[in-house]
Design a protein around this motif. Structure first.
Motif, short mmCIF file in Angstrom:
data_model
loop_
_atom_site.label_atom_id
_atom_site.label_comp_id
_atom_site.label_asym_id
_atom_site.label_seq_id
_atom_site.Cartn_x
_atom_site.Cartn_y
_atom_site.Cartn_z
N HIS A 196 0.81 -1.22 0.00
CA HIS A 196 0.00 0.00 0.00
C HIS A 196 0.84 1.27 0.00
N TYR A 197 2.15 1.13 -0.22
CA TYR A 197 3.01 2.31 -0.31
C TYR A 197 2.49 3.26 -1.40
N GLN A 198 2.52 4.55 -1.12
CA GLN A 198 2.25 5.58 -2.11
C GLN A 198 3.43 6.54 -2.13
N VAL B 195 7.47 7.86 1.11
CA VAL B 195 6.21 7.32 1.61
C VAL B 195 6.04 7.90 3.01
#
Length: 217
Positions: free
Chosen positions: A17-19, A31
């Motif tokens: 779910h890293y952005q 992140v």
């Protein structure tokens, strides 16, 4: 900006779910794991340097804590390959860069004013590890407020035997941690508030974990 800014609550982020968002400096992305403030913030982040990227020289009034996760991170005239742990105390400054690229775990504005010493530890060096309570531990920093270490957890072993009286924060460095139906692979991050109960265990291949405790009390 507020990201996971209520430290009375649990926070987490799995690697999938890293952005990644751009920083003000070209070639550097991050992140944001938790953050209180704008560009000069109390912040915890994963930061990625592209090849031949850099930041201009700057100060860290609230201090800076770094764990190099991959590649080689450099500052001024020193190189720190993956596995190096650094603490730059409040009011210190540096010019960070990376020739080959790097990913680092960074905590900003989270030190007390009386912390005055630089810390640089190579966690790849076996001399920095010891067996304690049947677990391999590399002690990184300790004072009256917080304790920081890398710990190797055997497969199926429970990470915390008791309630977490001062809160805890962890980052999976190798292997995996499991809690109920959730699986945290390398890069997974969890922050547990004061007096939290946890049933986190290491996965089938064990885990190496960055662990900070006491700092949320």
């Amino acid at each position: 900006m507020l990201i996971n800014a209520d430290f009375l609550c649990r926070a987490e982020l799995a690697t999938e779910h890293y952005q990644w968002v751009p920083s003000p400096q070209s070639g550097v992305e991050r992140v944001m794991l938790d953050r209180v403030g704008a560009e000069k913030a109390r912040a915890t982040s994963i930061v990625r340097y592209a090849l031949e990227s850099n930041f201009p020289h700057h100060l860290h009034p609230g201090g800076e804590e770094i764990l190099v996760l991959s590649g080689t991170f450099s500052a001024d005239s020193s190189d720190y390959p993956a596995g190096w742990y650094l603490r730059n105390p409040p009011t210190s400054g540096h010019q960070p860069y990376s020739h080959e690229g790097a990913v680092i775990f960074v905590k900003l504005w989270q030190m007390t004013a009386d912390e005055i010493h630089h810390v640089a530890i190579d966690t790849n060096d076996a001399v920095n590890w010891q067996v304690q309570g049947g677990r391999d531990i590399c002690h990184l920093y300790s004072d009256a407020r917080e304790q920081v270490s890398l710990q190797r957890i055997n497969a199926g072993e429970v990470l915390f035997a008791d309630k977490i009286t001062g809160g805890a924060e962890l980052l999976v460095i190798e292997g995996a941690l499991i809690e109920a139906e959730r699986n945290y692979q390398r890069g997974g991050w969890i922050r547990l508030p004061v007096d939290a109960a946890s049933e986190i265990v290491a996965g089938v291949n064990g885990a190496t974990v960055y662990l900070k405790t006491g700092h949320l009390s």
